[in-house]
Write a protein that holds these residues in place. Structure first.
Motif, PDB file in Angstrom:
ATOM      1  N   THR A   2       0.897  16.840  14.183  1.00  0.00           N
ATOM      2  CA  THR A   2      -0.488  16.398  14.067  1.00  0.00           C
ATOM      3  C   THR A   2      -0.722  15.781  12.695  1.00  0.00           C
ATOM      4  N   HIS A   3      -1.663  14.915  12.618  1.00  0.00           N
ATOM      5  CA  HIS A   3      -2.073  14.283  11.365  1.00  0.00           C
ATOM      6  C   HIS A   3      -0.931  13.555  10.658  1.00  0.00           C
ATOM      7  N   ALA A   4      -0.109  12.858  11.393  1.00  0.00           N
ATOM      8  CA  ALA A   4       1.009  12.111  10.811  1.00  0.00           C
ATOM      9  C   ALA A   4       0.510  10.786  10.243  1.00  0.00           C
ATOM     10  N   ARG A   5       1.010  10.428   9.108  1.00  0.00           N
ATOM     11  CA  ARG A   5       0.685   9.156   8.490  1.00  0.00           C
ATOM     12  C   ARG A   5       1.970   8.561   7.933  1.00  0.00           C
ATOM     13  N   LEU A   6       2.026   7.242   7.896  1.00  0.00           N
ATOM     14  CA  LEU A   6       3.181   6.554   7.338  1.00  0.00           C
ATOM     15  C   LEU A   6       2.677   5.509   6.364  1.00  0.00           C
ATOM     16  N   ALA A   7       3.043   5.646   5.096  1.00  0.00           N
ATOM     17  CA  ALA A   7       2.681   4.671   4.072  1.00  0.00           C
ATOM     18  C   ALA A   7       3.863   3.730   3.867  1.00  0.00           C
ATOM     19  N   LEU A   8       3.572   2.458   3.751  1.00  0.00           N
ATOM     20  CA  LEU A   8       4.609   1.445   3.569  1.00  0.00           C
ATOM     21  C   LEU A   8       4.360   0.687   2.272  1.00  0.00           C
ATOM     22  N   GLY A   9       5.407   0.526   1.487  1.00  0.00           N
ATOM     23  CA  GLY A   9       5.319  -0.259   0.264  1.00  0.00           C
ATOM     24  C   GLY A   9       6.172  -1.499   0.378  1.00  0.00           C
ATOM     25  N   ALA A  10       5.903  -2.483  -0.429  1.00  0.00           N
ATOM     26  CA  ALA A  10       6.662  -3.738  -0.498  1.00  0.00           C
ATOM     27  C   ALA A  10       6.556  -4.583   0.764  1.00  0.00           C
ATOM     28  N   VAL A  11       5.580  -4.302   1.609  1.00  0.00           N
ATOM     29  CA  VAL A  11       5.396  -5.101   2.822  1.00  0.00           C
ATOM     30  C   VAL A  11       3.975  -5.659   2.917  1.00  0.00           C
ATOM     31  N   ALA A  12       3.224  -5.508   1.842  1.00  0.00           N
ATOM     32  CA  ALA A  12       1.866  -6.034   1.748  1.00  0.00           C
ATOM     33  C   ALA A  12       1.545  -6.112   0.253  1.00  0.00           C
ATOM     34  N   PRO A  13       0.481  -6.784  -0.100  1.00  0.00           N
ATOM     35  CA  PRO A  13       0.146  -6.860  -1.531  1.00  0.00           C
ATOM     36  C   PRO A  13      -0.064  -5.484  -2.172  1.00  0.00           C
TER      37      PRO A  13
END
Length: 85
Positions: A2-13
């Motif tokens: 539950t409450h899973a999140r995925l942060a991505l770097g270097a793929v947007a400003p």
């Protein structure tokens, strides 16, 4: 999960949250139905070209990352029905 999140770097400003993948991690989703959604991470990102890499490369790597997450999800048995876990 539950409450899973995925942060991505270097793929947007700036660092971004992948709402699509976070949702997939939280739900039971058989591969045949959700395979395209895992790879859809490449459509969520908004990479820029800079000295460290081109936008096309970054978008492609986001798709590879989605595939790797799908593989890990399957290996963990998360794509089997909740009754079968």
């Amino acid at each position: 999960m539950t409450h899973a999140r995925l942060a991505l770097g270097a793929v947007a400003p700036v660092v971004m949250l992948s709402l699509e993948v976070g949702g997939l991690l939280e739900e039971w989703c058989p591969t045949q139905r959700c395979g395209p959604r895992w790879r859809g991470i490449a459509q969520e990102v908004h990479p820029i070209d800079d000295i460290r890499g081109g936008a096309a490369y970054r978008r492609s790597m986001a798709g590879v990352f989605g595939w790797a997450l799908q593989t890990a999800y399957e290996a963990a048995g998360m794509n089997s029905s909740p009754e079968g876990r």
